[in-house]
Motif scaffolding. Structure first.
Motif, short mmCIF file in Angstrom:
data_model
loop_
_atom_site.label_atom_id
_atom_site.label_comp_id
_atom_site.label_asym_id
_atom_site.label_seq_id
_atom_site.Cartn_x
_atom_site.Cartn_y
_atom_site.Cartn_z
N GLU A 1 0.83 -1.21 0.00
CA GLU A 1 0.00 0.00 0.00
C GLU A 1 0.87 1.25 0.00
N ARG A 2 1.93 1.26 0.83
CA ARG A 2 2.84 2.40 0.87
C ARG A 2 3.56 2.57 -0.46
N GLN A 3 3.96 1.43 -1.04
CA GLN A 3 4.67 1.50 -2.32
C GLN A 3 3.77 2.06 -3.42
N GLU A 4 2.51 1.60 -3.45
CA GLU A 4 1.58 2.09 -4.47
C GLU A 4 1.33 3.59 -4.31
N LYS A 5 1.24 4.03 -3.05
CA LYS A 5 1.03 5.46 -2.78
C LYS A 5 2.24 6.26 -3.26
N ARG A 6 3.45 5.73 -2.99
CA ARG A 6 4.67 6.41 -3.43
C ARG A 6 4.75 6.48 -4.95
N LYS A 7 4.40 5.38 -5.62
CA LYS A 7 4.41 5.38 -7.10
C LYS A 7 3.42 6.39 -7.66
N GLU A 8 2.27 6.47 -7.01
CA GLU A 8 1.25 7.42 -7.48
C GLU A 8 1.73 8.86 -7.32
N GLU A 9 2.41 9.14 -6.18
CA GLU A 9 2.95 10.49 -5.97
C GLU A 9 4.00 10.84 -7.02
N LYS B 1 12.63 14.31 -14.34
CA LYS B 1 13.42 13.22 -14.91
C LYS B 1 14.00 12.34 -13.81
N SER B 2 14.45 12.97 -12.71
CA SER B 2 14.98 12.22 -11.58
C SER B 2 13.90 11.34 -10.95
N LYS B 3 12.69 11.92 -10.83
CA LYS B 3 11.56 11.16 -10.27
C LYS B 3 11.20 9.97 -11.16
N ALA B 4 11.32 10.17 -12.49
CA ALA B 4 11.02 9.08 -13.41
C ALA B 4 11.99 7.92 -13.23
N LYS B 5 13.28 8.24 -12.97
CA LYS B 5 14.27 7.20 -12.72
C LYS B 5 13.96 6.46 -11.41
N GLN B 6 13.53 7.23 -10.39
CA GLN B 6 13.13 6.60 -9.13
C GLN B 6 11.98 5.62 -9.33
N LEU B 7 11.03 6.06 -10.16
CA LEU B 7 9.85 5.22 -10.44
C LEU B 7 10.25 3.93 -11.14
N ASP B 8 11.20 4.03 -12.08
CA ASP B 8 11.66 2.85 -12.82
C ASP B 8 12.38 1.85 -11.91
#
Length: 411
Positions: free
Chosen positions: A256-264, A283-290
């Motif tokens: 649940e926490r991970q999904e919330k973080r991905k959504e943010e 761009k940095s956030k996109a790398k974090q998401l990947d």
């Protein structure tokens, strides 16, 4: 200590467990749990050396003496029950037999006399003069009366033969005791005796059982085979259930926490990727998401059926009444002059040693057998369901589960 390294096994295309690492320690009793087909018996066979693992290895201490419940009673059919149990200690048993053979010789030579003295020492060192009494105590504890101990094994029924083989296993005084479903052929007094035996056992034991009450009373640890892996939990079965439920809840919270973080992160990227001042951050956030790896919860093998017993019509207050019930088979009287009344809503347990007539009593109540004397009166609107001890009484051979159930409810 027994160590298990990178253990893996499959059954056809199904993974039972893979890349498993754990250790078993002296003085602990490990209860093995898991749904049917998950690999409990496979694990037992690996430890006993009956099969080899596909991957990994099991490392044993040198000179480890294992006690494994034998399933082959055919080779003992003409041996006496007490002798079969004494055979659990082969060195002692062979010394006793050799001593008896030499003692029966009419002309004892000097060499044989010296050998007799050696055997006396060996038997004494093995506590052999107490062995028959110890063996008899174990046999009696497992529900076989004293007067049968010197009878041949073939005089017993199949379930009692299994008890004799269990007595042999327990008498062998192993360092590592392995029992697969030991309570299957035991009545309540024998189960209580076995619990006491295991609780005072100083070696290491591995017990496969579906009886949660038995596991609660004997286990220091639970070995859980689920999610295609094996995990050991400290404590008894109740503590294991609590720990496993907590793990599940923590994993779900983590997802649940991970999904919330991905959504943010996704919202930030969508909002600011077109803005020059925020493009680098986006761009940095996109790398974090990947880099975020999805947490996967494998499906548990513990699948429980749900039953509901719907009442067709409310019955009368009295479910049934038994009056002076007796049942005989030829000259043997199994049930004599039983009377009782059971009311709607009551739940009655039928207990007693094996062979005293529990199944006969249930069959009489459910109409599967006719009573010799007495009467059974069913209450108003009483309908009963009967489940026998042996399914072969109800289900014909070569019938699939679907076909059998369809014959009752084709709709």
């Amino acid at each position: 200590m027994i160590s298990v390294t990178n253990l893996g096994m499959h059954f056809e295309k199904k993974t039972l467990f893979s890349a498993v690492n754990f250790q078993l320690n002296k003085g602990n009793c490990y209860g093995v749990v898991g749904a049917n087909g998950t690999g409990k018996s496979t694990l037992v066979k690996i430890f006993s050396g009956e099969i080899y693992p596909e991957k990994g290895q099991v490392n044993y201490p040198t000179s480890l003496h294992m006690g494994i419940l034998s399933q082959d009673h055919n080779k003992y059919e003409t041996d006496t029950i007490i002798d079969i149990v004494l055979m659990g200690k082969p060195t002692l048993w062979n010394a006793i037999k050799e001593k008896d053979s030499l003692s029966n010789e009419l002309n004892l030579t000097l060499k044989n006399g010296e050998r007799l003295a050696e055997l006396e020492m060996l038997i004494s060192d093995q506590n052999g003069y107490q062995a028959e009494s110890d063996a008899s105590t174990i046999i009696a504890g497992l529900g076989i009366p004293q007067h049968q101990h010197y009878q041949q094994l073939k005089t017993l029924s199949g379930g009692y033969k299994t008890r004799v083989l269990m007595a042999q296993c327990l008498f062998s005084d192993p360092d590592f005791l392995i029992l697969d479903e030991p309570t299957n052929h035991l009545d309540l007094p024998s189960i209580v005796w076995l619990e006491a035996f295991l609780n005072q056992f100083t070696g290491m034991s591995l017990i496969v059982s579906h009886d949660q009450y038995f596991l609660n009373r004997i286990s220091t640890h639970i070995v859980d085979i689920d999610y295609e892996t094996i995990k050991i939990y400290p404590g008894n079965y109740d503590r294991f259930l609590e720990a496993k439920a907590l793990e599940q809840m923590q994993k779900e919270s983590e997802i649940e926490r991970q999904e919330k973080r991905k959504e943010e992160l996704e919202q930030f990227i969508l909002r600011f990727r077109a803005k020059a001042t925020k493009a680098r951050q986006a761009k940095s956030k996109a790398k974090q998401l990947d880099r975020i790896e999805d947490i996967v919860i494998k499906r548990s093998s513990h699948i429980s059926p749900r039953f509901s017993f719907d009442i067709i019509r409310p019955s009368g207050q009295k479910a049934f009444e038994v009056k002076n019930l007796s049942k005989s088979f030829d000259s043997k009287k199994v049930i004599r002059n039983v009377s009782l009344s059971i009311q709607r809503g009551e739940k009655v347990g039928v207990i007693g040693p094996n062979g005293v007539g529990k199944s006969t009593f249930i069959k009489l109540l459910s109409g599967q057998l006719d009573c010799t004397e007495g009467d059974i009166e069913l209450g108003y609107e009483i309908k009963y369901g009967y489940c026998p001890q042996d399914h072969k009484e109800l289900i014909t051979s070569n019938t699939s589960p679907f076909e059998w159930l369809y014959s009752f409810a084709p709709g």
